[in-house]
Design a protein around this motif. Structure first.
Motif, PDB file in Angstrom:
ATOM      1  N   TYR A 271       0.834  -1.209   0.000  1.00  0.00           N
ATOM      2  CA  TYR A 271       0.000   0.000   0.000  1.00  0.00           C
ATOM      3  C   TYR A 271       0.870   1.261   0.000  1.00  0.00           C
ATOM      4  N   ARG A 272       1.955   1.240   0.782  1.00  0.00           N
ATOM      5  CA  ARG A 272       2.828   2.408   0.863  1.00  0.00           C
ATOM      6  C   ARG A 272       3.506   2.681  -0.475  1.00  0.00           C
ATOM      7  N   MET A 273       3.875   1.619  -1.166  1.00  0.00           N
ATOM      8  CA  MET A 273       4.548   1.746  -2.455  1.00  0.00           C
ATOM      9  C   MET A 273       3.597   2.215  -3.548  1.00  0.00           C
ATOM     10  N   ALA A 274       2.321   1.809  -3.461  1.00  0.00           N
ATOM     11  CA  ALA A 274       1.375   2.061  -4.545  1.00  0.00           C
ATOM     12  C   ALA A 274       1.026   3.539  -4.689  1.00  0.00           C
ATOM     13  N   ASN A 275       0.763   3.943  -5.916  1.00  0.00           N
ATOM     14  CA  ASN A 275       0.255   5.289  -6.187  1.00  0.00           C
ATOM     15  C   ASN A 275      -1.269   5.324  -6.136  1.00  0.00           C
ATOM     16  N   VAL A 276      -1.876   4.212  -6.428  1.00  0.00           N
ATOM     17  CA  VAL A 276      -3.332   4.133  -6.381  1.00  0.00           C
ATOM     18  C   VAL A 276      -3.743   2.670  -6.193  1.00  0.00           C
ATOM     19  N   THR A 277      -4.801   2.464  -5.407  1.00  0.00           N
ATOM     20  CA  THR A 277      -5.386   1.132  -5.236  1.00  0.00           C
ATOM     21  C   THR A 277      -6.708   1.097  -5.997  1.00  0.00           C
TER      22      THR A 277
ATOM     23  N   LEU B 198      -2.621  13.116  -8.251  1.00  0.00           N
ATOM     24  CA  LEU B 198      -2.658  12.194  -7.121  1.00  0.00           C
ATOM     25  C   LEU B 198      -2.325  12.878  -5.801  1.00  0.00           C
ATOM     26  N   ARG B 199      -1.557  13.961  -5.845  1.00  0.00           N
ATOM     27  CA  ARG B 199      -1.084  14.584  -4.600  1.00  0.00           C
ATOM     28  C   ARG B 199      -2.235  15.098  -3.749  1.00  0.00           C
ATOM     29  N   LYS B 200      -3.203  15.708  -4.381  1.00  0.00           N
ATOM     30  CA  LYS B 200      -4.386  16.180  -3.651  1.00  0.00           C
ATOM     31  C   LYS B 200      -5.155  14.990  -3.081  1.00  0.00           C
TER      32      LYS B 200
ATOM     33  N   PHE C 107      -6.109   3.969   2.560  1.00  0.00           N
ATOM     34  CA  PHE C 107      -6.162   5.342   3.087  1.00  0.00           C
ATOM     35  C   PHE C 107      -5.112   5.576   4.177  1.00  0.00           C
ATOM     36  N   ILE C 108      -4.873   4.545   5.015  1.00  0.00           N
ATOM     37  CA  ILE C 108      -3.868   4.685   6.071  1.00  0.00           C
ATOM     38  C   ILE C 108      -2.533   5.130   5.473  1.00  0.00           C
ATOM     39  N   CYS C 109      -2.216   4.584   4.305  1.00  0.00           N
ATOM     40  CA  CYS C 109      -0.922   4.820   3.669  1.00  0.00           C
ATOM     41  C   CYS C 109      -0.965   5.972   2.669  1.00  0.00           C
ATOM     42  N   SER C 110      -1.996   6.821   2.778  1.00  0.00           N
ATOM     43  CA  SER C 110      -2.149   7.991   1.897  1.00  0.00           C
ATOM     44  C   SER C 110      -2.262   7.588   0.435  1.00  0.00           C
ATOM     45  N   THR C 111      -2.782   6.403   0.194  1.00  0.00           N
ATOM     46  CA  THR C 111      -2.927   5.919  -1.177  1.00  0.00           C
ATOM     47  C   THR C 111      -4.377   6.067  -1.628  1.00  0.00           C
ATOM     48  N   PRO C 112      -4.647   6.882  -2.648  1.00  0.00           N
ATOM     49  CA  PRO C 112      -6.024   7.068  -3.130  1.00  0.00           C
ATOM     50  C   PRO C 112      -6.598   5.776  -3.690  1.00  0.00           C
TER      51      PRO C 112
END
Length: 397
Positions: free
Chosen positions: A289-295, A362-364, A313-318
């Motif tokens: 999850y931390r590595m991913a840009n999007v799930t 993705l940053r937002k 969401f925990i890992c700030s992944t949209p």
């Protein structure tokens, strides 16, 4: 309080998110000083084991354990369901445990494999009962409201109607309180006239928040799927959409196992960008999850409230997800992810293409994802549960 959790699976036996939720809740309740008992299924009779100060009963209660259900032929599946519906052996074994342990409250989660009679048993013993619905087992023999063609079931056939009528007689009016992680599931029950006499509460799944300073990189756009490789989870929708998106800087990571594993491998075999990781959990899963840009959650069934979304969401992944079931209660279009029409390969491909061509969007979404996760902190969940339990115990007293 002395609390008994009834769950058809419990780690290390894991098929989905429900048993992970039960483990989180039980562990946290034990940490808070409550006495915890777990009743679950197994293929071997282990009268009593201990883990994390939790007493666990693992019982063989059918012709094979539920974790092996998908490996069976149709005849053995039907026989398993018929036994499970009114399993007198399960009733007796669970009754012995409950009489011996005398818990203050019983909380049933997924119950298939522990018999529908579990509901009747708890009320026969005059114990307060909470039921959490993780799926649609109470109104669908397949638990997912899909027919044999993996399409939304609009009209039940005659055998299903008979099965559900019997099940309803054994379940309805038994729980004092029914909870579910989404409003959608409770509304489905309401539309079927089920649990009219029970208080109903939406209680999102709990997650353990950690201080995450998760900086993403965008040289490679890593797209993640986590879940059972079953058609109703939609991995084929994602693979087909991904293959429409061109670019050597894209990777699709498939995490999970299931009955359609080989079929999914064949579907993706010409695309070197697709990587299958098998089943992962714990730190290895969270690292994905931390590595991913999007799930991506491409479900074609009425997904309740998938843990994949919370963990992402925990890992700030949209999250890019099908707008179906309870998912839109978690994913807000343009805030913490994007929603698309269930099964629409082209719409999903367009979203992935937009992300790959303009990763700055993705940053937002990453900020929105992280903010969203804070609403589901396990501490809030546990406080709500303790309040529910204490209220029922006081009413009974």
């Amino acid at each position: 309080m002395k609390i008994c959790y009834i769950s058809n699976l419990y780690p290390p036996m894991v098929l989905g998110g429900a048993e992970i939720v039960v483990e989180k809740i039980a562990t946290e309740m034990a940490r808070r000083g409550h006495e915890i008992i777990i009743i679950t299924s197994n293929d071997k009779n282990k009268p009593q084991t201990m883990a994390n100060n939790i007493k666990i009963y693992r019982l063989p209660l059918n012709i094979y354990p539920i974790i092996n259900f998908h490996k069976q032929n149709l005849t053995r599946r039907i026989l398993w369901h018929l036994i499970d519906l009114i399993n007198i052996n399960a009733y007796k074994k669970i009754k012995e445990i409950l009489e011996k342990e005398a818990p203050d409250i019983v909380h049933i989660h997924n119950y298939k494999g522990l018999s529908t009679l579990s509901f009747k048993l708890v009320k026969d013993l005059n114990m307060p009962l909470v039921f959490t619905a993780h799926d649609y087992s109470t109104i669908c023999i397949r638990s997912n409201l899909l027919n044999g063609k993996d399409q939304i079931c609009e009209e039940q056939n005659f055998p299903c109607k008979i099965y559900n009528q019997i099940q309803r007689l054994l379940i309805d009016k038994k729980p004092d309180i029914v909870t579910a992680p989404s409003k959608f599931v409770l509304k489905k029950f309401e539309s079927k006239g089920l649990f009219k006499d029970s208080k109903k509460i939406v209680l999102p799944n709990p997650i353990e928040l950690k201080d995450e300073n998760n900086k993403k990189t965008y040289d490679t756009i890593d797209i993640l799927f986590v879940g059972s490789l079953s058609k109703h989870k939609g991995p084929h929708i994602l693979i087909k959409a991904f293959q429409k998106v061109k670019g050597e800087n894209l990777r699709l990571h498939i995490v999970g196992k299931g009955p359609y594993f080989e079929e999914m491998r064949k579907l993706a075999r010409d695309d070197k960008r697709v990587i299958f990781h098998g089943f992962l959990r714990g730190k290895r899963l969270m690292d994905m999850y931390r590595m991913a840009n999007v799930t991506v959650v491409p479900s074609i069934w009425y997904d309740n409230s998938p843990m994949v979304v919370y963990e992402s969401f925990i890992c700030s992944t949209p999250v890019v997800a099908s707008g179906i079931g309870g998912v839109p209660e978690l994913v807000r279009d343009g805030y913490n992810g994007f929603l698309f029409e269930p099964g629409n390969v082209d719409e999903l491909a367009n979203i992935l293409n937009e992300i790959s061509e303009n990763p700055k969007i993705l940053r937002k979404l990453e900020k929105g994802a992280r903010k969203s996760s804070k609403k589901y902190d396990i501490k809030r969940h546990m406080s709500s549960l303790e309040k529910i339990y204490k209220g029922l115990i006081e009413e009974g007293g």
